[in-house]
Design an enzyme around this catalytic site. Structure first.
Site, PDB file in Angstrom:
ATOM      1  N   GLU A  77      47.682  45.521  35.538  1.00 19.49           N
ATOM      2  CA  GLU A  77      46.508  44.802  36.104  1.00 19.49           C
ATOM      3  C   GLU A  77      45.489  46.118  36.832  1.00 19.49           C
ATOM      4  O   GLU A  77      46.113  46.584  37.495  1.00 19.49           O
ATOM      5  CB  GLU A  77      46.956  43.799  37.182  1.00 19.49           C
ATOM      6  CG  GLU A  77      46.304  42.671  37.337  1.00 19.49           C
ATOM      7  CD  GLU A  77      46.215  41.664  36.077  1.00 19.49           C
ATOM      8  OE1 GLU A  77      45.231  41.963  35.135  1.00 19.49           O
ATOM      9  OE2 GLU A  77      47.203  40.961  35.520  1.00 19.49           O
TER      10      GLU A  77
ATOM     11  N   THR B  10      44.032  48.119  35.717  1.00 19.71           N
ATOM     12  CA  THR B  10      44.209  49.450  34.971  1.00 19.71           C
ATOM     13  C   THR B  10      43.123  49.849  33.999  1.00 19.71           C
ATOM     14  O   THR B  10      42.804  50.778  33.565  1.00 19.71           O
ATOM     15  CB  THR B  10      45.670  49.555  34.110  1.00 19.71           C
ATOM     16  OG1 THR B  10      45.794  48.491  33.515  1.00 19.71           O
ATOM     17  CG2 THR B  10      46.545  49.733  35.123  1.00 19.71           C
ATOM     18  N   ASP B  11      42.399  48.700  33.464  1.00 22.04           N
ATOM     19  CA  ASP B  11      41.669  48.937  32.301  1.00 22.04           C
ATOM     20  C   ASP B  11      40.264  49.608  32.540  1.00 22.04           C
ATOM     21  O   ASP B  11      40.129  50.504  31.901  1.00 22.04           O
ATOM     22  CB  ASP B  11      40.912  47.521  31.567  1.00 22.04           C
ATOM     23  CG  ASP B  11      40.425  46.259  32.371  1.00 22.04           C
ATOM     24  OD1 ASP B  11      40.225  46.853  33.549  1.00 22.04           O
ATOM     25  OD2 ASP B  11      39.962  45.440  31.857  1.00 22.04           O
TER      26      ASP B  11
ATOM     27  N   SER C 129      27.058  21.512  27.534  1.00 25.83           N
ATOM     28  CA  SER C 129      28.442  22.050  27.823  1.00 25.83           C
ATOM     29  C   SER C 129      29.365  20.618  28.111  1.00 25.83           C
ATOM     30  O   SER C 129      28.714  19.976  29.235  1.00 25.83           O
ATOM     31  CB  SER C 129      28.668  23.116  28.602  1.00 25.83           C
ATOM     32  OG  SER C 129      29.949  23.134  29.354  1.00 25.83           O
TER      33      SER C 129
ATOM     34  N   GLY D  36      37.412  29.693  36.189  1.00 22.25           N
ATOM     35  CA  GLY D  36      37.823  30.333  37.562  1.00 22.25           C
ATOM     36  C   GLY D  36      39.241  30.257  37.890  1.00 22.25           C
ATOM     37  O   GLY D  36      39.767  30.663  38.758  1.00 22.25           O
TER      38      GLY D  36
ATOM     39  N   GLY E 201      41.392  32.151  36.414  1.00 20.09           N
ATOM     40  CA  GLY E 201      41.986  33.692  36.216  1.00 20.09           C
ATOM     41  C   GLY E 201      42.501  33.947  34.822  1.00 20.09           C
ATOM     42  O   GLY E 201      43.107  34.726  34.283  1.00 20.09           O
TER      43      GLY E 201
ATOM     44  N   SER F  78      38.091  32.454  31.334  1.00 20.11           N
ATOM     45  CA  SER F  78      37.087  31.435  30.692  1.00 20.11           C
ATOM     46  C   SER F  78      35.559  32.097  30.312  1.00 20.11           C
ATOM     47  O   SER F  78      35.167  31.864  29.253  1.00 20.11           O
ATOM     48  CB  SER F  78      36.792  30.427  31.522  1.00 20.11           C
ATOM     49  OG  SER F  78      36.244  30.701  32.839  1.00 20.11           O
ATOM     50  N   SER F  79      35.154  33.345  31.091  1.00 18.25           N
ATOM     51  CA  SER F  79      33.981  33.857  30.760  1.00 18.25           C
ATOM     52  C   SER F  79      34.236  34.350  29.409  1.00 18.25           C
ATOM     53  O   SER F  79      33.060  34.422  28.774  1.00 18.25           O
ATOM     54  CB  SER F  79      33.503  34.617  31.815  1.00 18.25           C
ATOM     55  OG  SER F  79      34.307  35.496  32.281  1.00 18.25           O
TER      56      SER F  79
ATOM     57  N   ASP G  72      39.602  41.239  28.918  1.00 22.48           N
ATOM     58  CA  ASP G  72      39.739  40.255  28.453  1.00 22.48           C
ATOM     59  C   ASP G  72      38.772  39.797  27.244  1.00 22.48           C
ATOM     60  O   ASP G  72      39.130  39.166  26.215  1.00 22.48           O
ATOM     61  CB  ASP G  72      38.636  39.457  29.565  1.00 22.48           C
ATOM     62  CG  ASP G  72      39.459  39.621  30.954  1.00 22.48           C
ATOM     63  OD1 ASP G  72      40.554  39.941  30.937  1.00 22.48           O
ATOM     64  OD2 ASP G  72      38.797  39.316  32.096  1.00 22.48           O
TER      65      ASP G  72
HETATM   66  C1  GLA Z   1      39.542  40.802  35.460  1.00 17.13           C
HETATM   67  C2  GLA Z   1      38.700  41.705  34.452  1.00 17.13           C
HETATM   68  C3  GLA Z   1      39.517  42.634  33.831  1.00 17.13           C
HETATM   69  C4  GLA Z   1      40.453  43.351  34.638  1.00 17.13           C
HETATM   70  C5  GLA Z   1      41.358  42.370  35.394  1.00 17.13           C
HETATM   71  C6  GLA Z   1      42.190  43.080  36.313  1.00 17.13           C
HETATM   72  O1  GLA Z   1      40.137  39.869  34.670  1.00 17.13           O
HETATM   73  O2  GLA Z   1      37.711  40.981  33.810  1.00 17.13           O
HETATM   74  O3  GLA Z   1      38.576  43.456  32.954  1.00 17.13           O
HETATM   75  O4  GLA Z   1      40.052  44.562  35.465  1.00 17.13           O
HETATM   76  O5  GLA Z   1      40.342  41.641  36.169  1.00 17.13           O
HETATM   77  O6  GLA Z   1      43.170  43.537  35.471  1.00 17.13           O
END
Ligand code: GLA
Length: 391
Positions: free
Chosen positions: A35, A37-38, A69, A124, A126, A129-130, A174
């Site tokens: 988390e 880290t990307d 939608s 929203g 987590g 969804s986006s 994501d």
């Molecule tokens: C969100 C961001 C991801 C990533 C996470 C944390 O989901 O969209 O790119 O940085 O937070 O790991």
């Protein structure tokens, strides 16, 4: 997913009078570990999940996308097909606009369209969804035009849309997960090279349970950008003495110890999270390969404490859900995604899923005073075209 497809086709017909020519779907995701880290060019280990956003699309002869939608009933948003248009319209439609603009600039002309969206990825929550929306749209464009995008390019296009049109400076996890997810697998992604590989997850014996805190944090976007900034600053400070340091990916714990004073307390803690999380993620991928779910669980617990302590992206509700899951028999539990609210996940032996859900629901009711959504999700495939003339 069939139900979502039917609903999207019906909604398109009811709103615009005709059925779809193209239907696409893209999944939400959970991140098992790795988390924040990307955007530091590190490792992540997410799974696409069996929650989807579906787009039913019918081309038209004008230069507008008209989108409805099921999350916003009665509202039809018009998006002009213009490559130079500023972000406009409600926030949810900007993800779509961004992808359209990317395509117009990089790939050329597109037809107008009537579009209906349905989704069971909670907004929203987590679970990205986006990204599911962006990738569903990019996939629909592949279906409409018959042009295929390379998976990484497709994810980068969707990330560009999110940065430029929704104003969220996210990493690539994501979007890439929504594109390349595989059934019954997590995906190990090296965010320096954007290389990825599926790692089988034993869904017969183990389960992933999502616990939605119901908290939708207003500050989340500003705080996310602030964490990115901290990481860049820490890397810049370390690169003065270690020229090969480009991002926190290149940093070791020893370096952090040596430069404690230059970094200061806050940057030291932020960087320590990223450096240790990268290590945990690589170890977790190896644990998954060798079937050591106990170790994977332990690493998830360590990840949570680092996210809560050093990175400061957890919140009271998420901590409570994690503790409750661990008390209820989970091998590991942690927040998933950006944090500050949204969801936590638990790793649990499949035979104990029912008990775990009951425990967490009971604890949440007692300690938060409300019902929360707790449900099993399954690692699933990535985005797909369900109908298209070019299939
Ligand atoms: C969100 C961001 C991801 C990533 C996470 C944390 O989901 O969209 O790119 O940085 O937070 O790991």
């Amino acid at each position: 997913m069939e139900q979502l497809v039917r609903r999207a086709s019906d909604l398109l017909g009811q709103t615009f009078g005709n059925g779809p020519q193209v239907v696409s779907a893209a999944p939400g995701r959970v991140n098992l570990i790795g988390e924040h880290t990307d955007y530091n060019e590190g490792y992540v280990l997410p799974c696409a999940i069996d929650r989807w956003t579906v787009a039913a699309v019918r081309p038209s002869t004008d230069r507008v996308w008209r989108v409805v939608s099921d999350a916003y009933p009665g509202e039809v948003v018009e998006i002009p097909l213009e490559a130079s248009c500023d972000p406009q319209g409600p926030q949810w439609s900007r993800y779509i606009q961004g992808v359209l603009v990317w395509w117009l600039r990089q790939r050329g002309e597109l037809p107008g369209a009537a579009v209906a969206l349905t989704s069971n990825v909670p907004v929203g929550g987590g679970l990205s969804s986006s990204a599911a929306l962006e990738v569903a749209i990019a996939t629909a464009l592949e279906g409409l035009t018959g042009q295929r995008l390379d998976p990484v390019q497709k994810a980068l296009a969707c990330q560009w849309a999110e940065h430029q049109y929704a104003g969220v400076p996210c990493g690539l996890m994501d979007q890439l997960t929504a594109v390349v997810g595989e059934a019954d697998c997590a995906v190990l992604i090296d965010c320096r090279t954007n290389r990825f590989r599926p790692v089988p997850f034993d869904t017969q014996r183990y389960a992933i349970v999502v616990m939605d805190s119901g908290v939708r944090h207003e500050l989340a976007q500003g705080e996310y950008a602030a964490r990115r900034q901290d990481c860049q600053e820490a890397a810049a400070i370390l690169s003065r003495s270690h020229p090969h340091v480009w991002t926190l990916r290149d940093v070791t714990i020893t370096m952090l110890e040596e430069h404690r004073d230059q970094l200061g307390e806050r940057l030291l803690r932020r960087a320590r999270h990223v450096v240790t999380e990268n290590h945990r993620t690589a170890t977790a991928a190896a644990a998954l390969v060798s079937g050591d779910y106990e170790l994977l669980g332990q690493l998830m617990v360590e990840s949570q404490s680092s996210l809560a302590g050093d990175y400061e992206v957890s919140c009271e509700e998420l901590d409570l859900l994690v503790d409750s899951a661990l008390g209820g028999g989970a091998l590991g539990a942690r927040l998933t995604g950006g944090g500050f609210g949204g969801s936590a996940i638990a790793l649990v032996p499949a035979a104990q899923v029912g008990d775990l859900i009951a425990t967490v629901q009971r604890d949440a009711k007692q300690q938060l005073g409300r019902e929360i959504r707790v449900e099993r999700v399954r690692p699933s495939g990535g985005a797909t075209l369900i109908a298209a003339p070019h299939l």
